[in-house]
Motif scaffolding. Structure first.
Motif, short mmCIF file in Angstrom:
data_model
loop_
_atom_site.label_atom_id
_atom_site.label_comp_id
_atom_site.label_asym_id
_atom_site.label_seq_id
_atom_site.Cartn_x
_atom_site.Cartn_y
_atom_site.Cartn_z
N LEU A 8 -1.24 -71.73 20.98
CA LEU A 8 -2.62 -72.13 20.74
C LEU A 8 -2.67 -73.55 20.18
O LEU A 8 -1.69 -74.06 19.66
CB LEU A 8 -3.31 -71.13 19.82
N HIS A 9 -3.81 -74.14 20.32
CA HIS A 9 -4.09 -75.51 19.90
C HIS A 9 -3.41 -76.51 20.83
O HIS A 9 -2.25 -76.85 20.63
CB HIS A 9 -3.65 -75.73 18.44
N MET A 10 -4.15 -76.94 21.85
CA MET A 10 -3.59 -77.93 22.79
C MET A 10 -4.73 -78.69 23.45
O MET A 10 -5.89 -78.24 23.44
CB MET A 10 -2.73 -77.23 23.85
N HIS A 11 -4.39 -79.83 23.99
CA HIS A 11 -5.41 -80.74 24.52
C HIS A 11 -5.13 -81.10 25.98
O HIS A 11 -3.97 -81.27 26.36
CB HIS A 11 -5.46 -82.00 23.66
N THR A 12 -6.20 -81.22 26.75
CA THR A 12 -6.10 -81.66 28.15
C THR A 12 -6.73 -83.05 28.26
O THR A 12 -7.15 -83.63 27.25
CB THR A 12 -6.88 -80.72 29.10
N ASP A 40 -9.74 -78.50 23.30
CA ASP A 40 -10.04 -79.94 23.36
C ASP A 40 -10.96 -80.34 22.21
O ASP A 40 -11.65 -79.50 21.63
CB ASP A 40 -10.64 -80.28 24.73
N HIS A 41 -10.94 -81.64 21.89
CA HIS A 41 -11.73 -82.15 20.76
C HIS A 41 -13.22 -82.16 21.10
O HIS A 41 -13.65 -82.85 22.02
CB HIS A 41 -11.31 -83.59 20.42
N ASN A 42 -13.97 -81.43 20.32
CA ASN A 42 -15.43 -81.49 20.38
C ASN A 42 -16.04 -81.25 21.76
O ASN A 42 -17.09 -81.80 22.09
CB ASN A 42 -15.93 -82.83 19.82
N GLU A 65 -12.18 -74.76 21.14
CA GLU A 65 -12.27 -76.20 20.88
C GLU A 65 -11.81 -76.53 19.47
O GLU A 65 -11.67 -75.65 18.61
CB GLU A 65 -13.70 -76.72 21.12
N GLU A 66 -11.53 -77.82 19.26
CA GLU A 66 -11.18 -78.33 17.94
C GLU A 66 -12.30 -79.28 17.54
O GLU A 66 -12.57 -80.26 18.23
CB GLU A 66 -9.84 -79.07 17.98
N VAL A 67 -12.95 -78.97 16.43
CA VAL A 67 -14.16 -79.70 16.06
C VAL A 67 -13.92 -80.56 14.83
O VAL A 67 -13.29 -80.13 13.86
CB VAL A 67 -15.32 -78.70 15.79
N SER A 197 0.64 -75.64 18.41
CA SER A 197 1.52 -76.68 18.94
C SER A 197 0.87 -78.05 18.86
O SER A 197 1.54 -79.04 18.63
CB SER A 197 1.89 -76.36 20.39
N ASP A 198 -0.45 -78.12 19.05
CA ASP A 198 -1.16 -79.40 19.15
C ASP A 198 -0.56 -80.23 20.30
O ASP A 198 -0.36 -81.44 20.17
CB ASP A 198 -1.10 -80.18 17.83
N ALA A 199 -0.28 -79.54 21.40
CA ALA A 199 0.34 -80.19 22.56
C ALA A 199 -0.66 -81.14 23.21
O ALA A 199 -1.82 -80.80 23.41
CB ALA A 199 0.79 -79.13 23.56
N HIS A 200 -0.19 -82.34 23.52
CA HIS A 200 -1.01 -83.34 24.20
C HIS A 200 -0.35 -83.82 25.50
O HIS A 200 -0.97 -84.52 26.27
CB HIS A 200 -1.21 -84.57 23.32
N ALA A 201 0.94 -83.50 25.68
CA ALA A 201 1.74 -84.09 26.78
C ALA A 201 1.56 -85.61 26.72
O ALA A 201 1.06 -86.25 27.64
CB ALA A 201 1.33 -83.53 28.13
ZN LIG Z 1 -5.39 -81.02 18.08
#
Ligand SMILES: [Zn+2]
Ligand SMILES: [Zn+2]
Length: 353
Positions: A8-12, A40-42, A65-67, A197-201
């Protein structure tokens, strides 16, 4: 009881990640995860939630989402918002209103990377949680993969080393996070711990050289949240999401650092006079309670009560402890990997009342 391995916690590329939802699905299926939660952020991205399949493997992708308040400088206090089923970013300027709004929407809220540090070599500011007066959130992200890079990379050389050898990076959750978590629990709060993870690749480039460092696949093998649900995943994504989030809200989960060895199979249970309990549950101390720990492989196991060590077992696969006294009991497991003692498993507590 079924154990789901969830990253959990990842961004596209809907926010500051570089990949698509399909890239995430592909990497997660390859890694053998049961579910991912994309944050994703907001922005609550509609559409990609559902099942993905490949080579007889099946993945449930959930969209959350991450706000944070984008008008705030620096942009601190990030909150992971799960299962709110509506855009919550409009509440961001007031963290308490945001948390209350999420509760009203029957969502879950987790304080993200609570003690994130500045990382000068990559010019990243510190973005810790700053609003500790808030109440009513579900839990906190005890261990965050990207935050740990920021914490350990003190020079450009460290960045280069960890970019080429990411396996050397993850070590354990920040001591400050563990301490704060115990403090909150000891005050009587139910605070569920998760690992993200806060994965961003992330894309890295130097002159003509371009590379993706910390690809999704690396993160998906690393810090996962294992969740215990009553039934296996089915064919109704909405029903499965409900089941997964209910179990997570109840704290039926542990954080597993799966790179040194799969943590699948870890169990922390309690047997009392009247009933049995699993992590996240309450059980009465009356008549005595037997706490049982089962590890996927022999390792160093610590049992903590109200944040204090009560027993340590070395190189053991099963451990038990009898108590007649109330307390908040949780487990930490360590093992050696690449020449270093590293955190392997961090359980949510069993509350003996
Ligand atoms: Zn994040
Ligand atoms: Zn964040």
């Amino acid at each position: 009881m079924h154990e789901l391995v969830v990253n959990l916690h990842m961004h596209t590329n809907y926010s500051d990640g570089s990949g698509t939802h399909h890239d995430i699905a592909r990497a997660a299926l390859k890694t053998g995860l049961d579910a991912v939660i994309v944050t994703d952020h907001n922005v609550l991205v509609g559409g990609p939630q559902g099942y993905y399949t490949a080579d007889k493997k099946r993945l449930l992708m959930l969209i959350a989402e991450e706000v944070h308040d984008q008008a705030r400088l620096p942009q601190k206090s990030h909150l992971l918002v799960f299962n709110a089923a509506r855009e919550m970013a409009t509440f961001a300027p007031d963290p308490q209103q945001l948390i209350d709004g999420i509760r009203r929407a029957e969502g879950l809220s987790f304080i993200a990377h609570p003690f994130d540090l500045e990382c000068k070599p990559i010019k990243e500011l510190d973005i810790p949680w700053e609003d500790w007066q808030v109440q009513g959130y579900t839990g906190l992200e005890l261990w965050n993969g990207l935050s740990e890079l920021k914490e350990r990379a003190h020079s450009p050389l460290h960045i280069l080393f960890y970019a080429y050898f990411p396996r050397f990076l993850a070590s354990h959750p920040p001591a400050r996070s563990l301490q704060k978590w115990d403090e909150l629990l000891n005050l009587g709060n139910r605070v569920v711990a998760i690992g993200g993870s806060d994965a961003h690749a992330l894309h890295a480039h130097k002159g003509p050289l371009r590379a993706i460092i910390y690809p999704y696949e690396y993160h998906f093998k690393t810090i996962n949240t294992h969740i215990f649900v009553p039934n296996p995943l089915g064919t109704d994504a909405a029903a499965d999401a409900r089941m997964l989030y209910e179990a997570l809200a109840a704290g039926h989960a542990f954080i597993g650092y799966d790179l040194p060895g799969s943590t699948r199979g870890f169990r922390f249970t309690a047997q009392g006079r009247e009933k049995d309990a699993i992590l996240g549950d309450e059980i009465s101390a009356e008549g005595g309670v037997t706490l049982k720990i089962k590890l996927p492989a022999a390792a160093e196991c610590l049992l903590l009560k109200n944040g204090e060590l009560v027993q340590r077992w070395k190189n053991q696969e099963t451990c038990s402890y009898i108590t007649t006294q109330p307390g908040i009991f949780r487990v930490e497991v360590y093992r050696r990997y690449l020449g270093k003692r590293r955190g392997w498993i961090f359980s949510n507590p069993i509350y003996v009342r």
